[in-house]
Design an enzyme around this catalytic site. Structure first.
Site, mmCIF file in Angstrom:
data_model
loop_
_atom_site.group_PDB
_atom_site.id
_atom_site.type_symbol
_atom_site.label_atom_id
_atom_site.label_comp_id
_atom_site.label_asym_id
_atom_site.label_seq_id
_atom_site.Cartn_x
_atom_site.Cartn_y
_atom_site.Cartn_z
ATOM 1 N N GLN A 1 -7.688 -5.038 9.547
ATOM 2 C CA GLN A 1 -6.597 -4.620 10.447
ATOM 3 C C GLN A 1 -7.009 -3.440 11.331
ATOM 4 O O GLN A 1 -6.167 -2.704 11.826
ATOM 5 C CB GLN A 1 -5.354 -4.260 9.634
ATOM 6 C CG GLN A 1 -4.749 -5.453 8.913
ATOM 7 C CD GLN A 1 -3.398 -5.131 8.294
ATOM 8 O OE1 GLN A 1 -2.396 -5.005 8.988
ATOM 9 N NE2 GLN A 1 -3.372 -5.000 6.989
ATOM 10 N N ARG B 1 2.102 -10.936 10.216
ATOM 11 C CA ARG B 1 3.479 -10.420 10.399
ATOM 12 C C ARG B 1 4.497 -11.469 9.976
ATOM 13 O O ARG B 1 5.657 -11.143 9.716
ATOM 14 C CB ARG B 1 3.761 -10.076 11.879
ATOM 15 C CG ARG B 1 2.885 -9.031 12.552
ATOM 16 C CD ARG B 1 2.708 -7.774 11.758
ATOM 17 N NE ARG B 1 1.488 -7.817 10.982
ATOM 18 C CZ ARG B 1 1.239 -7.057 9.912
ATOM 19 N NH1 ARG B 1 2.139 -6.191 9.500
ATOM 20 N NH2 ARG B 1 0.108 -7.158 9.245
ATOM 21 N N ASP C 1 -3.870 7.441 4.486
ATOM 22 C CA ASP C 1 -3.351 6.094 4.746
ATOM 23 C C ASP C 1 -3.949 5.564 6.047
ATOM 24 O O ASP C 1 -4.350 6.345 6.915
ATOM 25 C CB ASP C 1 -1.816 6.170 4.847
ATOM 26 C CG ASP C 1 -1.177 4.793 4.878
ATOM 27 O OD1 ASP C 1 -1.860 3.808 4.530
ATOM 28 O OD2 ASP C 1 0.014 4.695 5.244
ATOM 29 N N GLU C 2 -4.000 4.233 6.188
ATOM 30 C CA GLU C 2 -4.548 3.580 7.392
ATOM 31 C C GLU C 2 -5.953 4.107 7.707
ATOM 32 O O GLU C 2 -6.301 4.375 8.859
ATOM 33 C CB GLU C 2 -3.620 3.805 8.600
ATOM 34 C CG GLU C 2 -2.201 3.317 8.422
ATOM 35 C CD GLU C 2 -2.045 1.806 8.432
ATOM 36 O OE1 GLU C 2 -3.066 1.100 8.461
ATOM 37 O OE2 GLU C 2 -0.905 1.326 8.394
ATOM 38 N N LYS D 1 0.818 -1.223 0.000
ATOM 39 C CA LYS D 1 0.000 0.000 0.000
ATOM 40 C C LYS D 1 0.845 1.263 0.000
ATOM 41 O O LYS D 1 0.503 2.231 -0.672
ATOM 42 C CB LYS D 1 -0.991 0.008 1.159
ATOM 43 C CG LYS D 1 -0.388 0.160 2.534
ATOM 44 C CD LYS D 1 -1.454 0.155 3.609
ATOM 45 C CE LYS D 1 -0.864 0.199 4.987
ATOM 46 N NZ LYS D 1 -0.107 1.422 5.269
ATOM 47 N N THR D 2 1.961 1.280 0.747
ATOM 48 C CA THR D 2 2.811 2.484 0.781
ATOM 49 C C THR D 2 3.394 2.753 -0.598
ATOM 50 O O THR D 2 3.460 3.900 -1.051
ATOM 51 C CB THR D 2 3.941 2.327 1.824
ATOM 52 O OG1 THR D 2 3.357 1.945 3.076
ATOM 53 C CG2 THR D 2 4.707 3.621 2.006
#
Length: 671
Positions: free
Chosen positions: A245, A602, A214-215, A28-29
């Site tokens: 998330q 993770r 973002d987020e 995504k970044t």
């Protein structure tokens, strides 16, 4: 740069509202950075009209670094790349005249907020940690719902609410009177301003012609409203998030904000990014199976083109210590046989208390480890002291900062004196700084005490003059004039503590000078802006240090978000721990499931779950059941240590579920 088709579509969709549902490890970044570049180079957007908003200063800084590989620094400086709270602060500063605030306002942190609420409250509340915590939560809740004290008073249902509403009113009045803002104000004040002033709202919508967030799944009610105020139904913007998330409901995050978008923006286009570049196929299969038990309005299923990967092991200890020993034994085995470095292993847990026994076993086995701490650099005592001096220079009416530094270093101004001074200030409706200049204080304070107070006031006035004439040296001048390091050495005594504190002071001084000068990414800042920025960082962010040494990483599941490791252990997979007892009683299992999902995703190559059959709590030994989440995973991908335990535990969990259901039914009936 190679992009898959979903990433390419997400970047090139620039007309109208866009939601990118980006799964864990889907890049995504990379998409956000490339979309900004695409907007500037291909769509000819002026960087001055682009705003990219995220939740931490660290994420904003990393975004600037990645953009600097493709854009020149002058373009990056023109953009707004910041946190929500920094953006809110920017709006407040720009519209200060309309808001009728004094431009030298200060931002109070959580410690100051607690001190203030304690002062305002009755003794039975101020001495009760839980009541104070609830009051603080309610004030934050009301602010984020844009409820004024008078509106809250019209909605009250019980005597406690009535008292809390009364304190809320006094608290708001105090902040306004002494030119202070708290953390929630940084979103609520600009949002209400844009809601109530169409001219200012239009101006900011023109200023930010393209917004990226973002987020997005971590936004609360007021942050979502701010997004709506900065856009309209025809606006072009991109929100990036993952409903799976969303793990911060305890601080107001609302995953429902993702689903509200379609209603508020009927032309919304949704792009799903499901290709995970991090984890093996088996790990993703397990993650997908777990999260499929949650309610979903938008569907997403992660996939990987990496190897299917190792079987997922479930390690079972007879006790907490046995569980810890099994984890450490497995890590030693991986380290020696599979050549996995310690720093590539993470042990994740639901609560910080779970690390204690692990540490004991790791120390016994002489294995290096690092615990990711939640303590912010800016919350360290020496940093707080110096920032308090700067706060009083900026705003002499900042009573909390004034009280903190009047005796640092020691000036022989005792608590009795401060209480008398505070009483006089309240009676005169003045700040402590103003009251200290009153000639009337000679009527209730000794001459020597008054002399000490006057000397302190003279120092503050001198520092204020220096801050105008030579701002770049002000921090160093304060440290030198106060002989602060000498005083610190005297009170700390231990050489390592002294060394660490002095290093912290030098780090602060270096940052301070750099922020005054500016750099390739940031414009030069004023003294007031620097202090506010540092206060925001203290409140909003934990200072999780990324260690370079070869150490096992220990952290909470919440702290692990955004990180990745070759090998991950999720421990304490018991009913009452994960999911925790509170979520079981309140039937908020979905967030606990999302938290477990975050932990699973993770892991890159190897994943372990662990739990113990018995644990000690408050001196009692309790029988534990394995977490229900373990039974939601595909059996063929798991390797259990004890199959007979699995079968008996499954039956017991079903029994407990029925008991909880019946208990809730009875409670409803009795109501």
């Amino acid at each position: 740069m190679h992009l898959n088709s979903a990433q390419k579509n997400a970047i090139e969709l620039t007309n109208g509202p866009c939601l990118i549902l980006a799964g864990a490890g889907s890049g995504k970044t990379k998409v956000i950075v490339n979309k900004i570049i695409y907007l500037i180079n291909n769509c000819k957007y002026n960087p001055h009209n682009i705003a990219a908003v995220t939740f931490t200063n660290k994420a904003a800084y990393e975004m600037r670094i990645r953009l600097s590989e493709y854009l020149n620094t002058s373009k990056i400086k023109k953009m707004i790349i910041s946190t929500f709270h920094s953006l809110g602060l920017e709006i407040i500063k720009k519209e200060i005249d309309t808001l009728n605030f004094n431009s030298n306002f200060t931002l109070i942190d959580e410690t100051d907020q607690k001190i203030l609420l304690k002062k305002i409250c009755k003794k039975e509340i101020s001495n009760n940690v839980q009541s104070l915590k609830k009051l603080k939560f309610m004030i934050s809740f009301w602010k984020n719902k844009f409820l004024s004290p008078s509106k809250v008073q019209s909605l009250i249902k019980c005597s406690e609410d009535e008292y809390f509403a009364y304190i809320y009113k006094k608290y708001k009045n105090y902040l306004y009177e002494f030119n202070m803002l708290d953390f929630d104000d940084l979103i609520c004040i600009p949002t209400l301003l844009l809601k109530n002033n169409k001219i200012i709202k239009t101006r900011w919508q023109k200023k930010i012609s393209y917004l990226l967030v973002d987020e997005y799944q971590d936004t609360n009610n007021s942050q979502y409203e701010l997004i709506k105020m900065l856009t309209n139904t025809d606006s072009s913007f991109t929100l990036v998030g993952d409903d799976d998330q969303s793990i911060y409901s305890w601080r107001g995050a609302n995953p429902q904000n993702i689903f509200l978008l379609k209603k508020d923006f009927p032309n919304l286009k949704v792009i799903t990014m499901e290709h995970n570049y991090r984890s093996s196929g088996r790990i993703l299969k397990v993650a997908n199976a777990l999260i499929s038990n949650n309610t979903h309005y938008l569907q997403k299923k992660l996939f990987s083109k990496l190897q299917y990967g190792n079987v997922i092991e479930i390690l079972i200890g007879q006790s907490e210590e046995d569980e810890a020993e099994k984890i450490v034994k497995k890590i030693i085995s991986q380290y020696s046989l599979k050549n996995i470095r310690y720093k590539d292993c993470a042990i994740l847990y639901r609560g910080n208390y779970q690390s204690r026994i692990l540490e004991k076993v790791l120390i016994k086995e002489n294995i290096p480890y690092n615990i990711s701490e939640k303590a912010s650099f800016f919350s360290r005592p020496e940093i707080k002291d110096l920032l308090s001096y700067l706060r009083v220079i900026i705003n002499p009416d900042d009573n909390h900062a004034f009280m903190k530094i009047i005796n640092i270093p020691s000036r022989q101004i005792g608590l009795v004196t401060l209480k008398k001074l505070e009483k006089w200030a309240n009676k005169s409706n003045k700040s402590l700084f103003q009251a200290s200049n009153d000639v009337e204080i000679k009527n209730f304070l000794k001459a020597k005490t008054i002399d000490n107070i006057k000397k302190f006031i003279c120092k503050i006035k001198k520092f204020t003059e220096w801050s105008y004439s030579k701002p770049s040296n002000i921090l160093d001048d304060i440290i030198y004039d106060l002989e602060y390091e000498k005083w610190l050495s005297k009170i700390l005594k231990e050489s390592n503590k002294i060394k660490n504190s002095i290093n912290n002071i030098h780090t602060l001084s270096k940052w301070f000078k750099n922020m005054l000068k500016g750099d390739d990414f940031e414009k030069p800042m004023t003294l007031s802006q620097i202090v506010t920025r540092m206060t925001i960082r203290d409140i909003a962010e934990s200072n999780i240090t990324e260690k370079k040494e070869d150490q096992i990483q220990l952290m909470t599941l919440h702290a692990s978000k955004g990180l990745e490791f070759s090998s991950v252990f999720i421990i304490g997979m018991c009913e009452g721990i994960l999911p925790n007892q509170k979520s079981i009683i309140s039937n908020n299992i979905e967030e606990e499931r999302r938290l477990t999902y975050v932990g699973i995703t993770r892991a890159k190559k190897q994943l372990f779950f662990t739990y113990c059959c018995r644990r000690t709590q408050y001196g009692q030994t309790l029988d534990m059941l394995p977490s229900r989440f373990l039974f939601e995973l595909p059996k063929e991908d798991l390797k259990w240590n004890q199959k007979n335990l699995l079968e008996s535990s499954t039956n017991k969990i079903e029994e407990i579920k029925i008991k909880i259901h019946n208990l809730k039914k009875n409670i409803k009936k009795n109501k």
